[in-house]
Design a protein around this motif. Structure first.
Motif, PDB file in Angstrom:
ATOM      1  N   ARG A 113      41.928  97.028  29.549  1.00 29.36           N
ATOM      2  CA  ARG A 113      43.385  97.195  29.583  1.00 29.36           C
ATOM      3  C   ARG A 113      44.093  96.097  28.797  1.00 29.36           C
ATOM      4  O   ARG A 113      45.119  96.336  28.171  1.00 29.36           O
ATOM      5  CB  ARG A 113      43.901  97.235  31.014  1.00 29.36           C
ATOM      6  N   ARG A 164      42.378 113.139  35.792  1.00 29.55           N
ATOM      7  CA  ARG A 164      42.920 111.965  35.086  1.00 29.55           C
ATOM      8  C   ARG A 164      42.358 110.665  35.653  1.00 29.55           C
ATOM      9  O   ARG A 164      43.094 109.792  36.124  1.00 29.55           O
ATOM     10  CB  ARG A 164      44.441 111.962  35.157  1.00 29.55           C
ATOM     11  N   ARG A 165      41.044 110.536  35.607  1.00 26.13           N
ATOM     12  CA  ARG A 165      40.400 109.358  36.194  1.00 26.13           C
ATOM     13  C   ARG A 165      39.047 109.156  35.520  1.00 26.13           C
ATOM     14  O   ARG A 165      38.427 110.124  35.069  1.00 26.13           O
ATOM     15  CB  ARG A 165      40.209 109.605  37.700  1.00 26.13           C
ATOM     16  N   GLU A 192      42.777  99.226  25.586  1.00 26.41           N
ATOM     17  CA  GLU A 192      43.310 100.374  26.321  1.00 26.41           C
ATOM     18  C   GLU A 192      44.505  99.989  27.193  1.00 26.41           C
ATOM     19  O   GLU A 192      44.446 100.026  28.426  1.00 26.41           O
ATOM     20  CB  GLU A 192      42.208 100.991  27.202  1.00 26.41           C
ATOM     21  N   SER A 250      50.822  96.665  37.987  1.00 24.04           N
ATOM     22  CA  SER A 250      51.468  96.509  36.682  1.00 24.04           C
ATOM     23  C   SER A 250      50.932  95.256  35.992  1.00 24.04           C
ATOM     24  O   SER A 250      50.867  95.192  34.766  1.00 24.04           O
ATOM     25  CB  SER A 250      52.990  96.443  36.819  1.00 24.04           C
ATOM     26  N   GLU A 285      52.958  98.642  40.237  1.00 25.29           N
ATOM     27  CA  GLU A 285      53.836  99.604  39.573  1.00 25.29           C
ATOM     28  C   GLU A 285      53.881 100.927  40.330  1.00 25.29           C
ATOM     29  O   GLU A 285      54.664 101.808  39.973  1.00 25.29           O
ATOM     30  CB  GLU A 285      53.386  99.857  38.136  1.00 25.29           C
ATOM     31  N   GLY A 321      42.761 106.309  27.357  1.00 25.84           N
ATOM     32  CA  GLY A 321      44.189 106.626  27.389  1.00 25.84           C
ATOM     33  C   GLY A 321      44.827 106.348  28.741  1.00 25.84           C
ATOM     34  O   GLY A 321      44.415 105.441  29.460  1.00 25.84           O
ATOM     35  N   GLU A 322      45.827 107.179  29.089  1.00 28.14           N
ATOM     36  CA  GLU A 322      46.642 106.913  30.275  1.00 28.14           C
ATOM     37  C   GLU A 322      46.066 107.610  31.501  1.00 28.14           C
ATOM     38  O   GLU A 322      46.619 108.587  32.022  1.00 28.14           O
ATOM     39  CB  GLU A 322      48.084 107.365  30.037  1.00 28.14           C
ATOM     40  N   ILE A 323      44.910 107.108  31.955  1.00 26.17           N
ATOM     41  CA  ILE A 323      44.248 107.650  33.136  1.00 26.17           C
ATOM     42  C   ILE A 323      43.968 106.504  34.096  1.00 26.17           C
ATOM     43  O   ILE A 323      44.155 105.341  33.760  1.00 26.17           O
ATOM     44  CB  ILE A 323      42.917 108.348  32.776  1.00 26.17           C
ATOM     45  N   ASP A 364      47.134 101.404  28.111  1.00 25.59           N
ATOM     46  CA  ASP A 364      47.766 102.411  28.973  1.00 25.59           C
ATOM     47  C   ASP A 364      46.993 102.704  30.261  1.00 25.59           C
ATOM     48  O   ASP A 364      47.461 103.460  31.112  1.00 25.59           O
ATOM     49  CB  ASP A 364      47.947 103.723  28.206  1.00 25.59           C
ATOM     50  N   LEU A 365      45.789 102.147  30.418  1.00 25.32           N
ATOM     51  CA  LEU A 365      44.993 102.403  31.629  1.00 25.32           C
ATOM     52  C   LEU A 365      45.787 102.074  32.884  1.00 25.32           C
ATOM     53  O   LEU A 365      46.546 101.102  32.919  1.00 25.32           O
ATOM     54  CB  LEU A 365      43.742 101.522  31.646  1.00 25.32           C
ATOM     55  N   LEU A 366      45.572 102.877  33.939  1.00 25.96           N
ATOM     56  CA  LEU A 366      46.098 102.532  35.261  1.00 25.96           C
ATOM     57  C   LEU A 366      44.967 101.900  36.062  1.00 25.96           C
ATOM     58  O   LEU A 366      43.835 102.399  36.043  1.00 25.96           O
ATOM     59  CB  LEU A 366      46.608 103.783  35.989  1.00 25.96           C
TER      60      LEU A 366
END
Lengths: 297, 251
Positions: free
Chosen positions: B43, B89-90, B47, B61, B73, B24-26, B49-51
């Protein structure tokens, strides 16, 4: 406006340091290290130091000079090949220094505690790991006064304040009063080091009038203000061979530093040419060394 | 494209991408090139939404090739990374100089902590990473030197260190170990290492010979699934066109 002029020479800065002090060194690994101050300390008479650092060649050079009694660090890295600092490795494998190795986040918490005058901060990091072995009874845990929602209680590491006698940092530019900014991508933890120290030493590549400093760097990049700085040293290219905002890491020279450590004669030559000399001669010799490398190509 | 044409390194890259399935978004923090390829392929495929970061201080980004620059980003300097670790969140993919059956990991030094025989990086962020959020390991050369009966210095915390009465250990999650031989987790007896799959051409005996302890499920482990056709294209043409993966795992 008559704020104090804190400009000082490297000799004046290092002249205030005493045997047995605890010194924190800003930057990260081989990034924006206050190497001019480190070199000046390495050739001084001061000894038995305790060093607190996100370590790179700063700790390595001080180990090479026999200045280090004990080190508090999360890691020691040159950040690029050959990665491991040779002098730190020698100090560790020969048992020459006491290590208070810890998690990187613990070091930040220790500086945060010191800079806000708290005796400790609770952190998760360190539980279950070898950190406690390294600290040999100096580190303990704290039980939360607040139970979790399920009724259990968190036991956490009580990271002690890393209170410093002195701190060294390198920023790109400063005014004579100690306001200072960086142009790179990361402020690292330089404000925390300075906030944790009784004596605060800043070296900068450039010294600017306050209005020009503010105009060039803007408020968010001015990570230090004059209330956390005691001395300002003008040290052009002072972070060499690590990088600062205006110049990259000198990879060739860093490899030369590391390879020179592998052989006694090579190191004696390195030391005579680059360490037993003052900062101005150091910078001249580095320029000359690069010219020699070009000639040999 | 037949599976016979897929190299071992490409299986490893696919397995490293699979580490992040469902993340998810981690923030994904891969420490070695193969894990970095995996995170970027994840990504671009499963996935989105991954950072991810540029390895310095910017959140990207773009999802550029290994070694290439990309648009940013956001900002993630070291100080903020520690806050993310605290938040959970990692998902980090670290290396390991040593790892044991419970997932204890060492990247500090060999020998004693007072006077090691060989000094490496130190504990780095491993103690905090493992207690803070999901952690996986990438090991390019699976050997008895790395997979040992007991690590010399516990940096990353393993499952045998958990104090169930202390909620500070609740998030310990050693998710995967991906090596040049296979994919492993810690769902074996007593939370010990278990084989999830072995790469094509790898026999159970080869893994056993190169591991200093018994791995559960080795004989019954399936063959590692190949990266999807789309992932294979991403590995070869988008994320790693210069084949850095082949320098980590010889084909």
């Amino acid at each position: 406006m008559a704020f104090r002029d804190k400009t000082s020479t490297l000799a004046e800065a290092v002249g205030e340091l005493r045997d047995g002090m605890t010194i924190g060194i800003g930057g990260w690994g081989s990034r924006r290290k206050p190497m001019a101050l480190v070199r000046a300390l390495a050739r001084s008479d001061v000894k038995d130091l305790t060093i607190v650092t996100y370590g790179g060649p700063d700790l390595g050079l001080l180990c090479a000079a026999g200045k280090v009694k004990r080190a508090y660090y999360g890691f020691v890295s040159l950040d690029s090949a050959p990665f491991y600092d040779p002098w730190f490795a020698k100090a560790r494998t020969s048992g020459a220094i006491e290590s208070r190795e810890m998690d990187e986040g613990m070091l930040k918490a220790g500086l945060q505690a010191a800079s806000t005058r708290l005796p400790f901060l609770p952190v998760r990091a360190g539980l279950g790991s070898a950190v406690f072995d390294f600290w040999e009874g100096e580190l303990t845990t704290v039980e939360s006064p607040y139970p979790d929602t399920d009724g259990r209680t968190q036991t956490l590491v009580a990271m002690p304040a890393l209170t410093l006698d002195a701190a060294f940092v390198h920023l790109d530019a400063a005014d004579v009063h100690g306001n200072a900014g960086y142009s790179g991508v990361d402020p690292y933890f330089d404000d925390l080091y300075m906030g944790s120290a009784a004596n605060r030493y800043l070296e900068a590549d450039r010294i600017l009038p306050t209005d020009e400093l503010f105009a060039e760097f803007g408020p968010q990049r001015l990570v230090l203000n004059r209330m956390n700085v005691d001395r300002v040293v003008h040290a052009p290219n002072g972070a060499h061979f690590t990088f600062a905002g205006g110049y990259g890491r000198d990879e060739a020279f860093q490899r030369f530093y590391a390879s020179s450590a592998a052989d006694d004669e090579d190191w004696a030559a390195f030391r005579a040419r680059f360490l037993d000399v003052d900062e101005a001669v150091y910078q001249e010799e580095v320029t000359r060394w690069h010219a020699e490398q070009e000639d040999q190509k | 494209m037949s599976t016979a044409e897929i190299t071992r390194a490409e299986y490893c890259a696919g397995a490293c991408a699979d580490i992040f399935s469902g993340a998810g978004e981690i923030m994904a923090s891969p420490m070695a090139p193969m894990a970095l390829i995996g995170a970027r392929v994840a990504r671009l495929s499963t996935e989105p939404d991954l950072l991810i970061t540029d390895g310095e201080a910017f959140l990207l980004s773009d999802t550029p090739a290994v070694g290439a620059a990309g648009a940013a980003e956001g900002w993630m300097p070291f100080s903020k990374v520690f806050d993310v670790i605290g938040s959970g969140r990692r998902h980090v993919v670290m290396g390991a100089n040593q790892i044991d059956r419970y997932g204890n990991q060492n990247l500090s030094a060999f020998g004693s902590h007072r006077q090691p025989t060989r000094q490496m990086f130190g504990l780095r962020g491993a103690p905090g990473n493992t207690l803070g959020h999901a952690t996986s390991y990438w090991v390019a050369r699976h050997s008895t030197r790395v997979f040992v009966d007991a690590v010399d210095i516990v940096c990353g915390v393993g499952f045998d260190k958990v104090d169930a009465a202390n909620p500070a250990f609740d998030d310990l999650n050693i998710h995967r170990v991906v090596t040049n031989l296979g994919v492993f987790d810690f769902d074996g007896p007593g939370r010990t290492m278990r084989a999830r799959s072995l790469h094509p051409g790898v026999a159970a005996g080869e893994v056993a010979e190169n591991t200093g302890f018994q791995i559960a499920g080795l004989e019954s482990a399936p063959v590692t699934a190949p990266p999807s056709e789309e992932q294979l294209r991403l590995i070869r043409e988008v994320v790693d066109p210069r084949s850095t993966r082949d320098r980590e795992v010889k084909s």
